[in-house]
Design a protein around this motif. Structure first.
Motif, short mmCIF file in Angstrom:
data_model
loop_
_atom_site.label_atom_id
_atom_site.label_comp_id
_atom_site.label_asym_id
_atom_site.label_seq_id
_atom_site.Cartn_x
_atom_site.Cartn_y
_atom_site.Cartn_z
N ARG A 125 -19.58 86.31 -6.00
CA ARG A 125 -20.73 87.22 -6.00
C ARG A 125 -21.41 87.23 -7.37
O ARG A 125 -22.65 87.19 -7.45
N ALA A 126 -20.63 87.29 -8.43
CA ALA A 126 -21.21 87.30 -9.78
C ALA A 126 -22.04 86.04 -10.03
O ALA A 126 -23.12 86.11 -10.60
N PHE A 127 -21.53 84.91 -9.57
CA PHE A 127 -22.28 83.67 -9.73
C PHE A 127 -23.63 83.77 -9.01
O PHE A 127 -24.66 83.38 -9.56
N GLY A 128 -23.62 84.31 -7.81
CA GLY A 128 -24.86 84.47 -7.06
C GLY A 128 -25.86 85.35 -7.77
O GLY A 128 -27.06 85.07 -7.75
N HIS A 129 -25.38 86.39 -8.42
CA HIS A 129 -26.28 87.29 -9.15
C HIS A 129 -26.77 86.68 -10.45
O HIS A 129 -27.91 86.93 -10.86
N GLU A 130 -25.93 85.89 -11.10
CA GLU A 130 -26.33 85.27 -12.37
C GLU A 130 -27.25 84.07 -12.16
O GLU A 130 -28.12 83.81 -12.99
N ARG A 131 -27.07 83.35 -11.08
CA ARG A 131 -27.84 82.13 -10.81
C ARG A 131 -28.37 82.17 -9.38
O ARG A 131 -28.01 81.36 -8.54
N PRO A 132 -29.22 83.16 -9.05
CA PRO A 132 -29.63 83.34 -7.66
C PRO A 132 -30.33 82.14 -7.02
O PRO A 132 -30.06 81.82 -5.86
N ALA A 133 -31.21 81.48 -7.73
CA ALA A 133 -31.90 80.33 -7.14
C ALA A 133 -30.92 79.18 -6.91
O ALA A 133 -30.97 78.51 -5.87
N ALA A 134 -30.03 78.95 -7.85
CA ALA A 134 -29.03 77.89 -7.69
C ALA A 134 -28.08 78.23 -6.55
O ALA A 134 -27.71 77.36 -5.76
N PHE A 135 -27.68 79.50 -6.47
CA PHE A 135 -26.79 79.94 -5.39
C PHE A 135 -27.43 79.65 -4.04
O PHE A 135 -26.81 79.09 -3.14
N GLN A 136 -28.69 80.03 -3.89
CA GLN A 136 -29.36 79.80 -2.62
C GLN A 136 -29.59 78.32 -2.37
O GLN A 136 -29.54 77.88 -1.22
N LEU A 137 -29.79 77.54 -3.42
CA LEU A 137 -29.95 76.09 -3.27
C LEU A 137 -28.71 75.47 -2.62
O LEU A 137 -28.83 74.62 -1.75
N VAL A 138 -27.53 75.92 -3.02
CA VAL A 138 -26.32 75.30 -2.48
C VAL A 138 -25.78 76.00 -1.24
O VAL A 138 -25.09 75.38 -0.43
N MET A 139 -26.09 77.27 -1.06
CA MET A 139 -25.57 78.00 0.09
C MET A 139 -26.51 77.98 1.29
O MET A 139 -26.06 78.07 2.43
N ALA A 140 -27.80 77.87 1.04
CA ALA A 140 -28.79 77.86 2.13
C ALA A 140 -30.01 77.06 1.67
O ALA A 140 -31.07 77.62 1.42
N PRO A 141 -29.83 75.75 1.55
CA PRO A 141 -30.89 74.93 0.93
C PRO A 141 -32.20 74.87 1.70
O PRO A 141 -33.25 74.64 1.11
N GLY A 142 -32.18 75.05 2.97
CA GLY A 142 -33.41 74.96 3.74
C GLY A 142 -33.70 73.52 4.17
O GLY A 142 -33.18 72.56 3.59
N ALA A 143 -34.54 73.40 5.14
CA ALA A 143 -34.86 72.09 5.71
C ALA A 143 -35.54 71.20 4.67
O ALA A 143 -36.43 71.64 3.95
N GLY A 144 -35.10 69.96 4.61
CA GLY A 144 -35.72 68.98 3.74
C GLY A 144 -35.31 69.03 2.28
O GLY A 144 -35.77 68.21 1.49
N ILE A 145 -34.49 69.99 1.90
CA ILE A 145 -34.05 70.09 0.51
C ILE A 145 -32.81 69.22 0.33
O ILE A 145 -31.84 69.36 1.09
N PRO A 146 -32.81 68.33 -0.65
CA PRO A 146 -31.63 67.49 -0.87
C PRO A 146 -30.40 68.33 -1.20
O PRO A 146 -30.51 69.39 -1.82
N VAL A 147 -29.25 67.85 -0.76
CA VAL A 147 -28.00 68.56 -1.00
C VAL A 147 -27.06 67.72 -1.86
O VAL A 147 -27.23 66.51 -1.98
N ALA A 148 -26.08 68.38 -2.43
CA ALA A 148 -25.09 67.72 -3.27
C ALA A 148 -24.22 66.79 -2.44
O ALA A 148 -24.06 66.98 -1.23
N GLY A 149 -23.63 65.82 -3.10
CA GLY A 149 -22.67 64.94 -2.45
C GLY A 149 -21.48 65.75 -1.95
O GLY A 149 -21.12 66.78 -2.54
N ILE A 150 -20.89 65.29 -0.89
CA ILE A 150 -19.78 66.01 -0.25
C ILE A 150 -18.64 66.30 -1.22
O ILE A 150 -18.00 67.35 -1.13
N GLU A 151 -18.39 65.40 -2.15
CA GLU A 151 -17.28 65.60 -3.09
C GLU A 151 -17.47 66.86 -3.93
O GLU A 151 -16.49 67.49 -4.35
#
Length: 179
Positions: free
Chosen positions: A84-110
Motif C-alpha cells: 500500500r505504501a508503494f502505491g501511495h508513494e508511486r501512484p502512477a507507477a503502481f497503476q502502470l504495473v497493476m492496471a496498465p490498460g489496453a495497449g500499454i506495454p507491460v514488464a517482462g514476465i520475470e
C-alpha cells in the motif's frame, strides 16, 4: 571521432519514472525524457529504441523496486502495508504495473515473478504450499483493488479509510490462513 555518451540507460529510466509520476503515461514521451536527461531526442534512441520499450523499462524498474520492498516484509501485515505504501508513494507507477490498460506495454514476465515471490512466500506460510498461488492471488487482488480505489478517490461514503484497510488486511489474512 564518435561523440561521448551523455547519459546512461539508468538515468533515462529514472527520468522516465519521474515523468510518469508527474505527467502520467500520456506525458511519458521520448522528447520529454530526452529533455529531462539533457540530450537531443535522436541521442535517446541510442539507448532506447521506442516509447514502448521505454514504458516497458519503467514497468520493469517499478516491479524491481516493489520486489525489493516486499522482500523486506517479515509478516503478512507488513507485506500488505509495504504494498500500500508503494502505491501511495508511486501512484502512477503502481497503476502502470497493476492496471496498465489496453495497449500499454507491460514488464517482462520475470519481473512479475520476482515481485510476486514475497507474496507467494507469505501466502504459502498462511495457506500452505498447496494453496499458495490461490492465496497470493486473493491477497494481491484485494490489496491492488483497495489501493487502486484509494488512488482514484473512490471511497466516498465517509469513515476512516485507514481503519478499512486494517480491517481488510486482518480479515483477508484470516480468510486465507489454514485452520
Amino acid at each position: 571521432m564518435p561523440t561521448p555518451d551523455r547519459t546512461s540507460l539508468d538515468a533515462i529510466v529514472l527520468a522516465a519514472c519521474e515523468l510518469l509520476e508527474h505527467d502520467g503515461v500520456a506525458g511519458l514521451t521520448m522528447n520529454a525524457v530526452a529533455h529531462r536527461v539533457g540530450v537531443r531526442p535522436p541521442s535517446l534512441y541510442k539507448r532506447v529504441e521506442s516509447r514502448d520499450q521505454l514504458i516497458r523499462l519503467v514497468a520493469e524498474a517499478t516491479l524491481t523496486e516493489l520486489a525489493a520492498r516486499l522482500d523486506a516484509a517479515t509478516s503478512p501485515r507488513q507485506l500488505a502495508n509495504s504494498f500500500r505504501a508503494f502505491g501511495h508513494e508511486r501512484p502512477a507507477a503502481f497503476q502502470l504495473v497493476m492496471a496498465p490498460g489496453a495497449g500499454i506495454p507491460v514488464a517482462g514476465i520475470e519481473f512479475g515473478v520476482a515481485a510476486s515471490a514475497s507474496i507467494l512466500r507469505v501466502a504459502g506460510e498462511l495457506a500452505g504450499e498447496a494453496h499458495a498461488l490461490e492465496a497470493a492471488r486473493t491477497l494481491t487482488a484485494w490489496a491492488a483493488g483497495f489501493v487502486g480505489m484509494e488512488l482514484n478517490g473512490a471511497f466516498q461514503l465517509g469513515g476512516n479509510v485507514d481503519d478499512a484497510w486494517q480491517f481488510g488486511v486482518t480479515h483477508i489474512v484470516a480468510a486465507i490462513s489454514m485452520p
